[in-house]
Design a protein around this motif. Sequence first.
Motif, short mmCIF file in Angstrom:
data_model
loop_
_atom_site.label_atom_id
_atom_site.label_comp_id
_atom_site.label_asym_id
_atom_site.label_seq_id
_atom_site.Cartn_x
_atom_site.Cartn_y
_atom_site.Cartn_z
N PHE A 196 0.84 -1.20 0.00
CA PHE A 196 0.00 0.00 0.00
C PHE A 196 0.87 1.25 0.00
CE2 PHE A 196 -2.58 3.35 1.83
CZ PHE A 196 -3.78 3.21 1.14
N ARG A 197 1.85 1.29 0.87
CA ARG A 197 2.75 2.46 0.92
C ARG A 197 3.47 2.65 -0.41
NH1 ARG A 197 3.83 0.54 6.06
NH2 ARG A 197 5.78 -0.39 5.37
N GLU A 198 3.97 1.56 -0.97
CA GLU A 198 4.68 1.65 -2.24
C GLU A 198 3.74 2.13 -3.35
OE1 GLU A 198 7.17 -1.12 -5.43
OE2 GLU A 198 6.38 -2.04 -3.61
N ALA A 249 -4.16 1.65 -7.42
CA ALA A 249 -4.69 2.38 -6.26
C ALA A 249 -6.08 1.89 -5.89
CB ALA A 249 -4.70 3.88 -6.55
N SER A 250 -6.93 1.66 -6.88
CA SER A 250 -8.29 1.17 -6.61
C SER A 250 -8.25 -0.18 -5.92
CB SER A 250 -9.08 1.05 -7.92
OG SER A 250 -9.28 2.32 -8.47
N TRP A 251 -7.40 -1.08 -6.41
CA TRP A 251 -7.29 -2.41 -5.81
C TRP A 251 -6.81 -2.31 -4.37
CZ3 TRP A 251 -3.85 -5.90 -3.71
CH2 TRP A 251 -4.21 -7.25 -3.74
N LEU A 252 -5.80 -1.47 -4.15
CA LEU A 252 -5.26 -1.31 -2.80
C LEU A 252 -6.29 -0.67 -1.86
CD1 LEU A 252 -1.65 -0.15 -3.70
CD2 LEU A 252 -2.29 -2.32 -2.61
N ILE A 270 1.04 -7.05 -7.87
CA ILE A 270 -0.34 -6.98 -7.38
C ILE A 270 -1.23 -7.92 -8.19
CG2 ILE A 270 -2.36 -5.47 -7.18
CD1 ILE A 270 -0.43 -3.28 -6.26
N SER A 271 -0.98 -8.02 -9.47
CA SER A 271 -1.72 -8.95 -10.30
C SER A 271 -1.52 -10.39 -9.82
CB SER A 271 -1.29 -8.81 -11.76
OG SER A 271 -2.03 -9.66 -12.58
N HIS A 272 -0.29 -10.70 -9.43
CA HIS A 272 0.00 -12.03 -8.87
C HIS A 272 -0.79 -12.25 -7.57
CE1 HIS A 272 2.22 -15.61 -7.73
NE2 HIS A 272 2.42 -15.06 -6.55
N LEU A 273 -0.81 -11.25 -6.70
CA LEU A 273 -1.58 -11.35 -5.45
C LEU A 273 -3.07 -11.54 -5.77
CD1 LEU A 273 0.12 -8.51 -3.39
CD2 LEU A 273 0.21 -10.96 -2.88
N ASP A 274 -3.57 -10.77 -6.71
CA ASP A 274 -4.97 -10.85 -7.10
C ASP A 274 -5.30 -12.25 -7.59
OD1 ASP A 274 -7.49 -9.15 -7.72
OD2 ASP A 274 -7.10 -10.18 -9.62
N ARG A 275 -4.47 -12.80 -8.45
CA ARG A 275 -4.71 -14.17 -8.95
C ARG A 275 -4.66 -15.18 -7.82
NH1 ARG A 275 -1.24 -12.46 -12.82
NH2 ARG A 275 0.46 -13.72 -11.98
N ARG A 276 -3.68 -15.05 -6.92
CA ARG A 276 -3.56 -16.01 -5.81
C ARG A 276 -4.78 -15.94 -4.90
NH1 ARG A 276 -1.76 -20.20 -5.61
NH2 ARG A 276 -1.36 -20.19 -3.41
N MET A 277 -5.28 -14.75 -4.63
CA MET A 277 -6.39 -14.60 -3.69
C MET A 277 -7.74 -14.94 -4.32
SD MET A 277 -5.06 -11.21 -1.57
CE MET A 277 -6.45 -10.29 -1.98
N LEU A 322 7.46 4.15 -15.61
CA LEU A 322 6.80 3.06 -16.36
C LEU A 322 7.29 1.70 -15.88
CD1 LEU A 322 6.92 4.55 -19.98
CD2 LEU A 322 4.84 4.01 -18.68
N ASP A 323 8.58 1.57 -15.72
CA ASP A 323 9.15 0.30 -15.27
C ASP A 323 8.68 -0.06 -13.87
OD1 ASP A 323 11.03 -1.98 -15.45
OD2 ASP A 323 12.11 -0.87 -13.88
N ARG A 324 8.75 0.89 -12.96
CA ARG A 324 8.34 0.62 -11.57
C ARG A 324 6.85 0.30 -11.49
NH1 ARG A 324 10.16 5.69 -8.55
NH2 ARG A 324 8.99 4.74 -6.87
N SER A 325 6.03 1.02 -12.26
CA SER A 325 4.58 0.75 -12.22
C SER A 325 4.27 -0.62 -12.83
CB SER A 325 3.80 1.85 -12.94
OG SER A 325 4.00 1.79 -14.34
N ASN A 326 5.00 -1.00 -13.88
CA ASN A 326 4.80 -2.33 -14.47
C ASN A 326 5.16 -3.43 -13.47
OD1 ASN A 326 3.81 -1.73 -17.05
ND2 ASN A 326 5.87 -1.34 -17.83
N ARG A 327 6.27 -3.25 -12.77
CA ARG A 327 6.69 -4.27 -11.80
C ARG A 327 5.70 -4.36 -10.64
NH1 ARG A 327 11.71 -2.88 -9.65
NH2 ARG A 327 11.74 -0.93 -10.76
N LEU A 328 5.23 -3.21 -10.15
CA LEU A 328 4.26 -3.21 -9.06
C LEU A 328 2.94 -3.83 -9.54
CD1 LEU A 328 3.46 -2.49 -6.18
CD2 LEU A 328 2.84 -0.20 -7.00
#
Length: 172
Positions: free
Chosen positions: A30-32, A78-81, A137-144, A127-133
Motif C-alpha cells: 500500500f505504501r509503495e 490504487a483502486s485495488w489497494l 499486485i496482479s500475482h496477489l490478485d490471482r492467488r487470492m 513506467l518500469d516501476r509501475s509495471n513491476r508493481l
Amino acid sequence: MSDTGAVVSLSQRADLVRDFARSDLFDRTFREGMGLVEETAAYLDGDGRRDSRILSREDALLYAGESMRLTTRLMQIASWLLVQRAVREGDMEASDACDEKYRLSAAAQSEYGDQLKVLPQGLLELLDRSNRLYDRISHLDRRMFVEAEADKPQSNPVLDQMALLRNTFGNL
C-alpha cells in the motif's frame, strides 16, 4: 450441492482477503503503491511537463500515450489497494471485496518497444516501476481470487468409490 461449494469457496476467498489486508505485505504494498501514485503525479506536473516540451511532435505523442497508460495502470493499482484497505478498516466486507468488479483488468501493454527509448528517463523509470508493481499486485490478485479456487482439494472419484465400498462392505 454446488451451492454449498460456492459458499465455501467465497468464505475461503474472504478469509484470504481478510488475512492479506491485515498483513505487513499489504502495508508495504500500500505504501509503495500510493507513494508511486504521488511521485508520478509530481513528475507529470513538474519535470515531466518540462521534459515533454523538448520532445519532437511524434515523440511528444508517444509521451502522451505512455503517460496515459501509466496513470491508468496506477489508478487500477490504487483502486485495488483501496478496496483491500477498506476491508482492513471494516468499511467493506471481505466477501464483497471478492466481487469480480474489484479484480484487476489486464494491463495495457505498450506496443512501441524500442521506440520508448526516446522518452525522458524519469518517465521510463516510472513506467518500469509501475509495471513491476502491477505484476506483483496482479500475482496477489490471482492467488487470492483465481488460484484460491483451484487450490481447493479436488475429489478423487476412485478414492471416493473405494471409501463407499469400505463403508458398505467394511474392510475385507
